[in-house]
Design a protein around this motif. Structure first.
Motif, PDB file in Angstrom:
ATOM      1  N   GLU A 157     -24.077  -0.343  -2.902  1.00  0.00           N
ATOM      2  CA  GLU A 157     -22.599  -0.267  -3.829  1.00  0.00           C
ATOM      3  C   GLU A 157     -21.549  -0.514  -2.820  1.00  0.00           C
ATOM      4  OE1 GLU A 157     -22.265   3.000  -6.547  1.00  0.00           O
ATOM      5  OE2 GLU A 157     -24.004   3.806  -5.485  1.00  0.00           O
ATOM      6  N   PRO A 158     -20.649  -1.406  -3.173  1.00  0.00           N
ATOM      7  CA  PRO A 158     -19.614  -1.737  -2.364  1.00  0.00           C
ATOM      8  C   PRO A 158     -18.687  -0.604  -2.102  1.00  0.00           C
ATOM      9  CG  PRO A 158     -19.170  -2.712  -4.570  1.00  0.00           C
ATOM     10  CD  PRO A 158     -20.661  -2.037  -4.591  1.00  0.00           C
ATOM     11  N   LEU A 159     -18.287  -0.363  -0.928  1.00  0.00           N
ATOM     12  CA  LEU A 159     -17.229   0.811  -0.734  1.00  0.00           C
ATOM     13  C   LEU A 159     -16.019   0.414  -0.562  1.00  0.00           C
ATOM     14  CD1 LEU A 159     -19.480   2.327   2.160  1.00  0.00           C
ATOM     15  CD2 LEU A 159     -19.589   2.964  -0.170  1.00  0.00           C
ATOM     16  N   GLU A 160     -15.191   1.291  -1.224  1.00  0.00           N
ATOM     17  CA  GLU A 160     -13.766   1.260  -1.096  1.00  0.00           C
ATOM     18  C   GLU A 160     -12.967   2.415  -0.953  1.00  0.00           C
ATOM     19  OE1 GLU A 160     -12.191  -1.400  -4.471  1.00  0.00           O
ATOM     20  OE2 GLU A 160     -13.095  -0.140  -5.924  1.00  0.00           O
ATOM     21  N   PHE A 161     -11.854   2.452  -0.851  1.00  0.00           N
ATOM     22  CA  PHE A 161     -10.929   3.572  -0.638  1.00  0.00           C
ATOM     23  C   PHE A 161     -10.245   3.547  -1.979  1.00  0.00           C
ATOM     24  CE2 PHE A 161     -10.702   4.287   4.090  1.00  0.00           C
ATOM     25  CZ  PHE A 161     -11.493   5.314   4.158  1.00  0.00           C
ATOM     26  N   ILE A 162     -10.283   5.051  -2.574  1.00  0.00           N
ATOM     27  CA  ILE A 162      -9.093   4.976  -3.839  1.00  0.00           C
ATOM     28  C   ILE A 162      -8.322   6.007  -3.309  1.00  0.00           C
ATOM     29  CG2 ILE A 162     -11.050   4.577  -5.505  1.00  0.00           C
ATOM     30  CD1 ILE A 162     -10.730   7.824  -6.159  1.00  0.00           C
ATOM     31  N   PHE A 163      -7.011   5.911  -3.862  1.00  0.00           N
ATOM     32  CA  PHE A 163      -5.829   6.766  -3.380  1.00  0.00           C
ATOM     33  C   PHE A 163      -5.756   7.575  -4.432  1.00  0.00           C
ATOM     34  CE2 PHE A 163      -5.278   2.957  -0.772  1.00  0.00           C
ATOM     35  CZ  PHE A 163      -4.649   3.382   0.215  1.00  0.00           C
ATOM     36  N   LEU A 164      -5.454   8.730  -3.847  1.00  0.00           N
ATOM     37  CA  LEU A 164      -5.344  10.128  -4.703  1.00  0.00           C
ATOM     38  C   LEU A 164      -3.858  10.735  -4.242  1.00  0.00           C
ATOM     39  CD1 LEU A 164      -8.721  12.083  -4.486  1.00  0.00           C
ATOM     40  CD2 LEU A 164      -7.770  10.372  -6.304  1.00  0.00           C
ATOM     41  N   GLU A 165      -3.220  11.446  -5.295  1.00  0.00           N
ATOM     42  CA  GLU A 165      -1.876  11.848  -4.677  1.00  0.00           C
ATOM     43  C   GLU A 165      -1.704  12.983  -5.638  1.00  0.00           C
ATOM     44  OE1 GLU A 165       1.539   9.079  -5.131  1.00  0.00           O
ATOM     45  OE2 GLU A 165       2.137  10.371  -7.035  1.00  0.00           O
ATOM     46  N   LYS A 166      -1.027  14.088  -4.997  1.00  0.00           N
ATOM     47  CA  LYS A 166      -0.478  15.118  -5.730  1.00  0.00           C
ATOM     48  C   LYS A 166       0.895  15.506  -5.369  1.00  0.00           C
ATOM     49  CE  LYS A 166      -1.538  20.156  -6.045  1.00  0.00           C
ATOM     50  NZ  LYS A 166      -2.246  21.271  -5.489  1.00  0.00           N
ATOM     51  N   LYS A 167       1.647  15.793  -6.242  1.00  0.00           N
ATOM     52  CA  LYS A 167       3.156  16.262  -6.213  1.00  0.00           C
ATOM     53  C   LYS A 167       3.269  17.656  -5.580  1.00  0.00           C
ATOM     54  CE  LYS A 167       5.233  12.367  -9.091  1.00  0.00           C
ATOM     55  NZ  LYS A 167       4.750  11.531  -8.358  1.00  0.00           N
ATOM     56  N   VAL A 168       3.778  17.899  -4.746  1.00  0.00           N
ATOM     57  CA  VAL A 168       4.214  19.363  -4.347  1.00  0.00           C
ATOM     58  C   VAL A 168       5.195  20.099  -4.506  1.00  0.00           C
ATOM     59  CG1 VAL A 168       2.241  19.200  -2.386  1.00  0.00           C
ATOM     60  CG2 VAL A 168       4.787  18.634  -1.951  1.00  0.00           C
ATOM     61  N   TYR A 169       6.370  19.269  -5.317  1.00  0.00           N
ATOM     62  CA  TYR A 169       7.608  19.759  -5.745  1.00  0.00           C
ATOM     63  C   TYR A 169       8.513  19.049  -6.494  1.00  0.00           C
ATOM     64  CZ  TYR A 169      10.427  18.399  -1.611  1.00  0.00           C
ATOM     65  OH  TYR A 169      11.128  17.658  -0.843  1.00  0.00           O
TER      66      TYR A 169
END
Length: 169
Positions: A157-169
């Motif tokens: 399987e091809p590997l790639e990074f996905i970007f995750l984000e969380k707002k903290v305020y």
């Protein structure tokens, strides 16, 4: 106890991180990459460079004078990058990762950074789901998985990074 790692911790951190991500010991936990990648996850020299960079902080979770968890936090100016969230394989699912994540959020707030961002290998569905349960969302951004000279890909399987984000305020 969660405190800031120093250069004196690099040997213990290197052993912990590599044991949690790669090799046979990592298979004791659910965050292993051993079925995807072969090679060291990090070296002592790389950890020393990380700790020596003033934009970086590694928080360590210590119990009985042993480092059993850690997380890398990088001040990116307008956001906090979170990486290498690590818990000793035999102690995963005990709440240590959640405590390190909460401490990362407090750190972002202390620095007045409005969000935490991270990358996860796209086919790590169980890990992505864990982060989703803790408030991180997929931004839709992707980037190729970077290989260092010691990595070997073990999957078709091809590997790639996905970007995750969380707002903290």
């Amino acid at each position: 106890m969660i405190t800031t790692a120093t250069l004196e911790d690099v040997i213990a951190l290197e052993k912990l991180i590599n044991s949690a991500y790669r090799g046979e010991t990592s298979k004791l936990g659910w965050t292993t990459e051993a079925n995807l990648l072969q090679g060291e996850r990090i070296t002592i020299d790389e950890l020393s460079e990380i700790i020596n960079n003033k934009e970086n902080t590694i928080l360590k979770f210590t119990d009985n004078n042993q480092i059993i968890g850690c997380v890398l936090l990088v001040n990116k100016g307008n956001k906090l990058y979170l990486g290498m969230l690590t818990v000793s394989p035999e102690l995963q699912n005990s709440g240590i990762g959640k405590k390190l994540l909460q401490q990362a959020e407090e750190y972002a707030l202390k620095l007045s950074l409005p969000k935490i961002v991270m990358t996860v290998i796209s086919i790590r569905e169980e890990l992505i789901a864990w982060y989703n349960r803790h408030g991180f969302i997929d931004t839709g951004d992707r980037e190729p998985f970077p290989l260092n000279g010691t990595d070997a890909i073990l999957t078709q399987e091809p590997l790639e990074f996905i970007f995750l984000e969380k707002k903290v305020y």
